[in-house]
Scaffold this motif. Structure first.
Motif, short mmCIF file in Angstrom:
data_model
loop_
_atom_site.label_atom_id
_atom_site.label_comp_id
_atom_site.label_asym_id
_atom_site.label_seq_id
_atom_site.Cartn_x
_atom_site.Cartn_y
_atom_site.Cartn_z
N VAL A 137 -65.28 -16.51 -4.38
CA VAL A 137 -64.16 -17.27 -3.76
C VAL A 137 -64.23 -17.29 -2.41
CG1 VAL A 137 -61.76 -17.77 -3.82
CG2 VAL A 137 -62.68 -16.71 -5.91
N PHE A 138 -64.57 -18.28 -1.77
CA PHE A 138 -64.96 -18.32 -0.36
C PHE A 138 -63.57 -18.60 0.53
CE2 PHE A 138 -69.11 -19.86 -1.83
CZ PHE A 138 -69.82 -18.86 -1.27
N ILE A 139 -63.47 -17.44 1.47
CA ILE A 139 -62.14 -17.84 2.49
C ILE A 139 -62.95 -17.85 3.69
CG2 ILE A 139 -60.48 -16.52 1.14
CD1 ILE A 139 -60.75 -14.17 2.92
N ASP A 140 -62.30 -18.19 4.88
CA ASP A 140 -62.92 -18.72 6.05
C ASP A 140 -63.04 -17.24 6.98
OD1 ASP A 140 -63.71 -20.71 7.68
OD2 ASP A 140 -61.87 -21.61 8.14
N ASN A 141 -63.77 -17.76 7.76
CA ASN A 141 -64.32 -16.83 9.03
C ASN A 141 -63.26 -17.08 10.32
OD1 ASN A 141 -66.73 -17.52 7.38
ND2 ASN A 141 -67.34 -15.72 8.72
N ASP A 142 -62.91 -16.27 11.03
CA ASP A 142 -62.52 -16.38 12.23
C ASP A 142 -63.62 -16.33 13.23
OD1 ASP A 142 -60.12 -14.35 14.39
OD2 ASP A 142 -61.83 -15.84 14.93
N PRO A 143 -63.77 -17.49 13.99
CA PRO A 143 -65.07 -17.72 14.64
C PRO A 143 -65.19 -16.75 15.71
CG PRO A 143 -63.61 -19.67 14.93
CD PRO A 143 -63.01 -18.66 13.92
N ILE A 144 -64.03 -16.17 16.24
CA ILE A 144 -64.30 -15.34 17.57
C ILE A 144 -64.79 -13.99 17.16
CG2 ILE A 144 -63.02 -14.17 19.17
CD1 ILE A 144 -63.73 -17.10 19.84
N THR A 145 -64.17 -13.41 15.83
CA THR A 145 -64.71 -12.20 15.32
C THR A 145 -65.79 -12.08 14.52
OG1 THR A 145 -63.33 -11.90 13.50
CG2 THR A 145 -62.34 -11.05 15.43
N GLY A 146 -66.07 -13.51 14.21
CA GLY A 146 -67.08 -13.62 12.89
C GLY A 146 -66.69 -13.19 11.51
N ASN A 147 -65.46 -12.58 11.38
CA ASN A 147 -65.00 -11.98 10.28
C ASN A 147 -64.24 -12.65 9.61
OD1 ASN A 147 -66.72 -9.69 10.21
ND2 ASN A 147 -65.44 -8.75 11.87
N LEU A 148 -63.85 -12.29 8.04
CA LEU A 148 -62.93 -13.12 7.13
C LEU A 148 -61.45 -13.25 7.84
CD1 LEU A 148 -61.84 -10.68 4.47
CD2 LEU A 148 -62.88 -9.65 6.42
N ARG A 149 -60.87 -14.23 7.58
CA ARG A 149 -59.50 -14.34 8.14
C ARG A 149 -58.60 -13.71 6.88
NH1 ARG A 149 -58.15 -19.81 10.39
NH2 ARG A 149 -56.19 -19.17 9.64
N ILE A 150 -57.98 -12.69 7.48
CA ILE A 150 -57.21 -11.86 6.45
C ILE A 150 -55.95 -12.62 5.82
CG2 ILE A 150 -55.54 -9.94 6.86
CD1 ILE A 150 -58.24 -9.05 6.97
N ASP A 151 -55.34 -13.54 6.71
CA ASP A 151 -54.16 -14.44 6.39
C ASP A 151 -54.90 -15.25 5.09
OD1 ASP A 151 -55.93 -15.47 8.37
OD2 ASP A 151 -54.39 -16.89 8.67
N HIS A 152 -56.10 -15.38 4.76
CA HIS A 152 -56.32 -16.10 3.45
C HIS A 152 -56.64 -15.46 2.29
CE1 HIS A 152 -58.05 -19.84 6.15
NE2 HIS A 152 -56.64 -19.49 6.43
N LEU A 153 -56.48 -13.83 2.28
CA LEU A 153 -57.07 -13.09 1.19
C LEU A 153 -55.80 -13.43 0.05
CD1 LEU A 153 -57.55 -9.52 2.83
CD2 LEU A 153 -59.07 -10.93 1.43
N GLU A 154 -54.65 -13.49 0.42
CA GLU A 154 -53.56 -13.76 -0.63
C GLU A 154 -53.71 -15.11 -1.06
OE1 GLU A 154 -51.17 -12.23 -2.25
OE2 GLU A 154 -51.14 -10.37 -0.99
N ASP A 155 -54.25 -16.02 -0.44
CA ASP A 155 -54.38 -17.42 -1.06
C ASP A 155 -55.56 -17.28 -2.10
OD1 ASP A 155 -52.41 -18.40 0.31
OD2 ASP A 155 -53.87 -19.18 1.81
N ALA A 156 -56.48 -16.27 -1.90
CA ALA A 156 -57.65 -16.42 -2.98
C ALA A 156 -57.36 -15.80 -4.00
CB ALA A 156 -58.89 -15.72 -2.04
#
Ligand code: PLP
Length: 463
Positions: A137-156
């Motif tokens: 289940v793909f969640i988005d990246n924050d382009p500035i840190t390059g890392n996963l968007r924490i705020d999308h974890l619950e949605d996934a």
């Protein structure tokens, strides 16, 4: 005879040392003519002598050097057990397959269960999820840190279906481990940290690769240390995962004897497992569907020498990143630069940080820049300019992976069932369209770094 053998061996090793010292002399750097790699092996005669010495022993298969390397890397990280494998991709495969073991009971990842991952990254962080029958289940990246968007974890998350989170620390930048670990603990999920690009990165006082249940390393040459090919699975705490991961790596067998040893369990002919007859040889009892993913012992001998250099390598990556950042500091109108997780900005005196968060110290795999949309130069324009100046540069691996042909095909073949996507993945698309990275590896000299800075600056019309 023994004296003669010892003498011959010493001669061979001394000659090897001499050859490498003579051959590996730095060549003068000619900007625009000499290549500036984005990464590469950094070694001296010690690695070659260790490799040759191990070859002279001709044990070949994973043995004493492998066991020593595993123990030394586990001690460096502070984890319970490290298992050597033949690549970082194999490490991810072993880690994921370990979570499918029947021994894990209800927490086992079963076919159709879901594993949360991130869209922009390396393909073999994700492929093992599918290869093991689960659904990424793909969640988005924050382009500035390059890392996963924490705020999308619950949605996934889907109760009863989501079983694990498997993500990389992008280019050495630790993801928000406070939140990811809390999320996994609250929901009862496994965490696999793909630590392939971040050996030596720190989140607070602890090294990345020590927070998840399992973590993985790559020792392919661009990585923080190299064995030529190679990787490792780290089992962070004393647990069942240890024996399962070993079984998966070693043909799926139940037996845990090292190569060349028999009857470590002292019950070799006393087991009765599955529907096999009582006393069937434990060496040939298979409790998992496994692989054989071991590297060779001489690789581990080389790796042991590399490990001694690791603290210096890490510092050098940090210093090189800072040097590049300072050299490009007035380009913030045309470029976005990576920030470590929890950093809010950068100035010549260092990073500014969010209050109350752990300090993040990336052991940088690369120096990523995002070209600002509407500026004078596109990302591809910048990549071409760097290429023309013989400066190695790379995109952030597969960009938005769901746009890769393999995943487009998979979506078609499975009628959209093979993976799920959360949101529009705009951050991953931005990384795919606007970013590239140049090297930070310890082989870069000040002349290399100055050349990179000069070419980026002139590409944007700056002196
Ligand atoms: C984040 C990440 N994971 C896994 C891998 C795979 O490692 P290997 O090339 O050793 O298979 C890589 C490779 O560079 C990587 O960057």
């Amino acid at each position: 005879m023994t004296d003669r053998l010892t003498q011959l061996r010493q001669e061979i090793l001394e000659r090897t040392r001499e050859l490498i010292r003579l051959r590996e002399v730095p060549k003068p750097f000619l900007p625009g003519q000499s290549v500036v790699p984005y990464a590469g092996r950094v070694f001296d005669e010690e690695e070659v002598v260790a490799g040759v010495s191990s070859m002279l022993d001709f044990w070949l298969t994973l043995g004493p050097e492998g066991a020593a390397f595993e123990a030394e890397l586990a001690a460096f990280l502070g984890v319970s057990r490290t298992l050597l494998v033949n690549s970082g991709s194999s490490a991810n495969l072993v880690a994921m397959a370990t979570l499918t073991s029947h021994r894990l009971g209800e927490r086992r990842v079963c076919p159709g269960d879901e594993v949360i991952t991130v869209a922009a990254g390396f393909p073999t962080t994700v492929a093992p999820i599918i290869q093991c029958g689960a659904v990424p289940v793909f969640i988005d990246n924050d382009p500035i840190t390059g890392n996963l968007r924490i705020d999308h974890l619950e949605d996934a998350y889907v109760a009863g279906k989501t079983k694990a989170v498997m993500v990389a620390h992008t280019l050495g930048n630790p993801f928000d481990l406070t939140e990811v670990v809390r999320f996994c603990r609250d929901k009862g999920l496994w965490l696999i940290e793909d630590n392939c690009d971040s050996l030596g990165s720190r989140y607070g006082d602890a090294l990345t690769g020590t927070f998840g249940d399992l973590s993985t390393q790559s020792f392919y040459p661009p990585h923080h240390l190299t064995l030529g090919e190679g990787g490792a699975v780290n089992v962070t705490k004393e647990s069942l995962l240890k024996s399962v991961a070993e079984s998966i790596r070693d043909w799926g067998r139940d037996c845990w004897c090292p190569s060349g040893k028999d009857n470590t369990c002292r019950r070799r002919f006393e087991w009765q497992l599955g529907e096999l007859p009582q006393g069937y040889d434990h060496k040939y009892i298979y409790s998992h569907l496994g692989y054989n993913l071991k590297p060779l012992d001489p690789q581990a001998a080389i790796g042991r020498q590399q490990l001694k250099k690791l603290p210096g390598f890490i510092q050098s990556r940090i210093d090189n990143w800072s040097y590049l950042r300072r050299g490009l500091m007035d380009l913030a109108d045309v470029l976005d630069f990576t920030l470590p997780t929890h950093a809010t900005g950068w100035s010549e005196s260092g990073f500014q940080w969010e209050a109350g968060k752990p300090l993040v110290t990336p052991s940088w795999f690369g120096f990523m820049m995002l070209v600002k949309p509407g500026g004078p130069l596109s990302r591809t324009g910048l990549a071409r300019a760097l290429d023309d100046a013989k400066i190695g540069n790379r995109m952030l691996f597969g960009g938005n992976l769901v746009r890769q042909p393999a995943f487009v095909q998979l979506a078609k073949d499975s009628q959209g069932q093979a993976f799920r996507v959360i949101g529009d993945l705009a951050g991953a698309d931005r990384i795919m369209n606007d970013s590239l990275f140049v090297g930070t590896y310890p082989g870069l000299t000040r002349e290399h770094l100055d050349h990179i800075i000069a070419v980026v600056r002139t590409s944007f019309g700056r002196s």
